[in-house]
Design a protein around this motif. Structure first.
Motif, mmCIF file in Angstrom:
data_model
loop_
_atom_site.group_PDB
_atom_site.id
_atom_site.type_symbol
_atom_site.label_atom_id
_atom_site.label_comp_id
_atom_site.label_asym_id
_atom_site.label_seq_id
_atom_site.Cartn_x
_atom_site.Cartn_y
_atom_site.Cartn_z
ATOM 1 N N ASP A 163 0.821 -1.205 0.000
ATOM 2 C CA ASP A 163 0.000 0.000 0.000
ATOM 3 C C ASP A 163 0.859 1.261 0.000
ATOM 4 O O ASP A 163 0.353 2.372 -0.073
ATOM 5 C CB ASP A 163 -0.992 -0.008 1.165
ATOM 6 N N GLN A 164 2.182 1.092 0.048
ATOM 7 C CA GLN A 164 3.131 2.196 -0.044
ATOM 8 C C GLN A 164 3.693 2.322 -1.467
ATOM 9 O O GLN A 164 4.697 2.981 -1.692
ATOM 10 C CB GLN A 164 4.278 2.005 0.948
ATOM 11 N N HIS A 165 3.069 1.632 -2.419
ATOM 12 C CA HIS A 165 3.369 1.741 -3.851
ATOM 13 C C HIS A 165 4.721 1.155 -4.264
ATOM 14 O O HIS A 165 5.384 1.673 -5.149
ATOM 15 C CB HIS A 165 3.216 3.186 -4.333
ATOM 16 N N LEU A 166 5.094 0.053 -3.619
ATOM 17 C CA LEU A 166 6.217 -0.743 -4.082
ATOM 18 C C LEU A 166 5.669 -2.031 -4.679
ATOM 19 O O LEU A 166 4.596 -2.493 -4.302
ATOM 20 C CB LEU A 166 7.172 -1.085 -2.936
ATOM 21 N N TRP A 167 6.422 -2.583 -5.618
ATOM 22 C CA TRP A 167 6.065 -3.867 -6.215
ATOM 23 C C TRP A 167 7.178 -4.850 -5.909
ATOM 24 O O TRP A 167 8.301 -4.460 -5.599
ATOM 25 C CB TRP A 167 5.850 -3.751 -7.726
ATOM 26 N N THR A 168 6.862 -6.137 -6.008
ATOM 27 C CA THR A 168 7.863 -7.168 -5.831
ATOM 28 C C THR A 168 7.495 -8.384 -6.666
ATOM 29 O O THR A 168 6.328 -8.599 -7.006
ATOM 30 C CB THR A 168 8.025 -7.562 -4.344
ATOM 31 N N LYS A 169 8.520 -9.153 -7.004
ATOM 32 C CA LYS A 169 8.296 -10.446 -7.655
ATOM 33 C C LYS A 169 9.449 -11.376 -7.341
ATOM 34 O O LYS A 169 10.579 -10.945 -7.095
ATOM 35 C CB LYS A 169 8.094 -10.302 -9.152
#
Length: 139
Positions: free
Chosen positions: A23-29
């Protein structure tokens, strides 16, 4: 396949359904080597504007979910990077440090740091693409 959404009525943005989001606008994969890479979302880079500096978390830094772990600065403002989950930084992306504008050009390829975590299923603590879209649209 990317999903395109409208936000603020005039901008078209991609949200990759294979990614998880905070919800802090980071993405991960998850990467092939079993670690996770993380960067800021297209939405976040659009709000920030031209990114001029990245201060990533340090190698071997212990990440605490939701706590600041780095910084991204743009010509407009600075924004903390908040750790997605508990973990430890195992690598930083030197290409992004040398050329921060890569984040503006390709936010879902320009990862900032790589981390390991003991959490078995990040999908329980992070947002999928649909939930992230709802978060942005709730604005």
């Amino acid at each position: 396949m990317p999903v395109f959404i409208n936000y603020y009525s005039s901008n078209l943005m991609q949200i990759d359904p294979s990614l998880l989001f905070s919800d802090q606008h980071l993405w991960t994969k998850l990467t092939d080597d079993g670690f996770w890479i993380a960067g800021i979302t297209e939405y976040a880079q659009d709000l920030l504007g031209d990114i001029v500096f990245v201060d990533p978390p340090k190698l071997e830094q212990v990440l605490e979910a939701g706590k600041p772990c780095g910084l991204v600065e743009s010509v407009k403002t600075g924004s903390d990077l908040h750790a997605l989950v508990q973990g430890e930084v195992v690598e930083v992306n030197q290409d992004v440090l040398d050329d921060p504008e890569l984040i503006n050009d390709k936010p879902y390829e320009a990862w900032i740091f790589k981390f390991k975590t003991d959490e078995a299923d990040l999908s329980t603590s992070l947002l999928n693409a649909e939930a992230y879209e709802a978060l942005i649209n709730a604005g």
